[in-house]
Design a protein around this motif. Structure first.
Motif, mmCIF file in Angstrom:
data_model
loop_
_atom_site.group_PDB
_atom_site.id
_atom_site.type_symbol
_atom_site.label_atom_id
_atom_site.label_comp_id
_atom_site.label_asym_id
_atom_site.label_seq_id
_atom_site.Cartn_x
_atom_site.Cartn_y
_atom_site.Cartn_z
ATOM 1 N N VAL A 15 0.844 -1.204 0.000
ATOM 2 C CA VAL A 15 0.000 0.000 0.000
ATOM 3 C C VAL A 15 0.875 1.248 0.000
ATOM 4 O O VAL A 15 0.624 2.197 -0.751
ATOM 5 N N GLY A 16 1.923 1.241 0.842
ATOM 6 C CA GLY A 16 2.835 2.377 0.904
ATOM 7 C C GLY A 16 3.521 2.630 -0.421
ATOM 8 O O GLY A 16 3.696 3.769 -0.838
ATOM 9 N N GLY A 17 3.885 1.541 -1.093
ATOM 10 C CA GLY A 17 4.540 1.670 -2.390
ATOM 11 C C GLY A 17 3.627 2.274 -3.435
ATOM 12 O O GLY A 17 4.043 3.115 -4.226
ATOM 13 N N ALA A 22 2.110 6.946 -6.565
ATOM 14 C CA ALA A 22 1.099 7.898 -7.011
ATOM 15 C C ALA A 22 1.560 9.333 -6.775
ATOM 16 O O ALA A 22 1.466 10.179 -7.665
ATOM 17 N N VAL A 23 2.074 9.603 -5.570
ATOM 18 C CA VAL A 23 2.498 10.967 -5.219
ATOM 19 C C VAL A 23 3.707 11.382 -6.051
ATOM 20 O O VAL A 23 3.734 12.476 -6.626
ATOM 21 N N ILE A 24 4.707 10.511 -6.146
ATOM 22 C CA ILE A 24 5.926 10.852 -6.884
ATOM 23 C C ILE A 24 5.631 11.030 -8.372
ATOM 24 O O ILE A 24 6.072 11.999 -8.987
ATOM 25 N N SER A 25 4.853 10.107 -8.937
ATOM 26 C CA SER A 25 4.609 10.155 -10.384
ATOM 27 C C SER A 25 3.795 11.384 -10.780
ATOM 28 O O SER A 25 4.020 11.963 -11.838
ATOM 29 N N THR A 26 2.855 11.805 -9.912
ATOM 30 C CA THR A 26 2.063 12.992 -10.237
ATOM 31 C C THR A 26 2.849 14.270 -9.958
ATOM 32 O O THR A 26 2.766 15.233 -10.707
ATOM 33 N N ALA A 27 3.646 14.267 -8.874
ATOM 34 C CA ALA A 27 4.429 15.454 -8.512
ATOM 35 C C ALA A 27 5.494 15.752 -9.562
ATOM 36 O O ALA A 27 5.822 16.906 -9.813
#
Ligand SMILES: [Ca+2]
Length: 58
Positions: A15-17, A22-27
């Protein structure tokens, strides 16, 4: 170590991964994120029942 502990650790890492991805790829702009909620829009379109904010998307 008990099997249940290993399962819980595995689930947390999984889940953490996904959240981290999600956060890294969108940021970083790797994934499209028109409504800026750090969830890739293709995931929101795929699971509209989970992500209520997907109403922002067409
Ligand atoms: Ca989004």
């Amino acid at each position: 170590m008990d099997d249940i502990v290993i399962v819980i650790i595995g689930a947390v890492i999984l889940v953490g991964g996904v959240i981290l991805y999600a956060v890294i790829s969108t940021a970083t702009g790797m994934e499209e994120d028109e409504n800026n909620n750090y969830i890739p829009d293709w995931i929101e379109r795929k699971f509209p029942s989970i992500f209520k904010s997907s109403k922002d998307l067409d």
